[in-house]
Design a protein around this motif. Structure first.
Motif, short mmCIF file in Angstrom:
data_model
loop_
_atom_site.label_atom_id
_atom_site.label_comp_id
_atom_site.label_asym_id
_atom_site.label_seq_id
_atom_site.Cartn_x
_atom_site.Cartn_y
_atom_site.Cartn_z
N ASN A 129 37.19 41.45 35.60
CA ASN A 129 37.01 40.22 34.83
C ASN A 129 37.32 40.50 33.36
N GLU A 132 42.44 36.93 35.96
CA GLU A 132 42.30 35.60 35.36
C GLU A 132 43.45 35.30 34.39
N LEU A 167 33.30 33.88 35.43
CA LEU A 167 34.53 34.30 36.08
C LEU A 167 35.41 33.09 36.36
#
Length: 193
Positions: free
Chosen positions: A40, A112, A121
């Motif tokens: 992340n 991401e 997230l």
């Protein structure tokens, strides 16, 4: 000139005491072979923090714009970062990533695609699944839990490697594999709050 060992030493010296970094699951990290390290993204310091926490050298994809910043453009390549054009198909970055993974190296990426403004997230991009399927490597889910505040604990958690063999055999899509990866990262975040 490769400055990675020096950079790792320097970052460790500053960040470990400043952010009270706690690394969990280092024993899960494969000692050899290609590894796609997916984590992340909550702060600009994530790449050096993950790099110093990893038991192996990590090659990070970095947004192309950073390679236009005067000081960074000479430092980034010497710490094993390579440019990627965001939001478009970047063949050179694709080739570099696959070559590194197939050559038994560790490639770090943030599925991401950008930093989370909320700390939550976000949705993973299909690129993570694509490299996981094509890279002849295992996927290492990783979670960073913090605040990046002096003397508050920052955790870096390495999960269990995800073997991609069954996903390749069943011809899973890049999107499906990305969702598997994001689910593993989400579980690490929830279990280690």
């Amino acid at each position: 000139m490769n400055l990675y060992p020096f950079g790792k030493f320097l970052v460790s010296t500053i960040f470990y005491p400043l952010y009270r970094v706690k690394v969990i699951g280092k024993e899960n990290f494969p000692q050899e072979g290609g590894v796609l390290l997916c984590t992340n993204h909550i702060n600009n310091f994530d790449p050096p923090v993950v790099g110093m926490s990893s038991p192996r050298t990590v090659h990070f994809m970095a947004k192309e714009e950073l390679f236009n910043v005067p000081i960074l453009k000479s430092i980034l390549p010497s710490v094993n970062a390579f440019p990627v054009k965001r939001g478009m198909s970047d063949r050179e970055a694709f080739r570099t990533t696959l070559k590194l993974l197939r050559g038994g190296h560790v490639v770090g990426m943030f599925p991401e695609g950008t930093r989370s403004k909320t700390g939550e997230l976000g949705k993973g991009l299909a690129g993570a699944g694509f490299f996981a399927l094509k890279g002849d490597a295992v996927v290492m889910p990783c979670a960073i839990i913090g605040p990046y505040k002096p003397f508050k604990m920052l955790k870096v958690i390495f999960g269990k490697p995800i073997d991609m063999t069954s996903y390749r055999e069943t011809k899973a899509s890049a999107e499906e594999v990305t969702e598997v990866i994001m689910s593993e990262i989400r579980t690490l975040l929830e279990q280690n709050k």
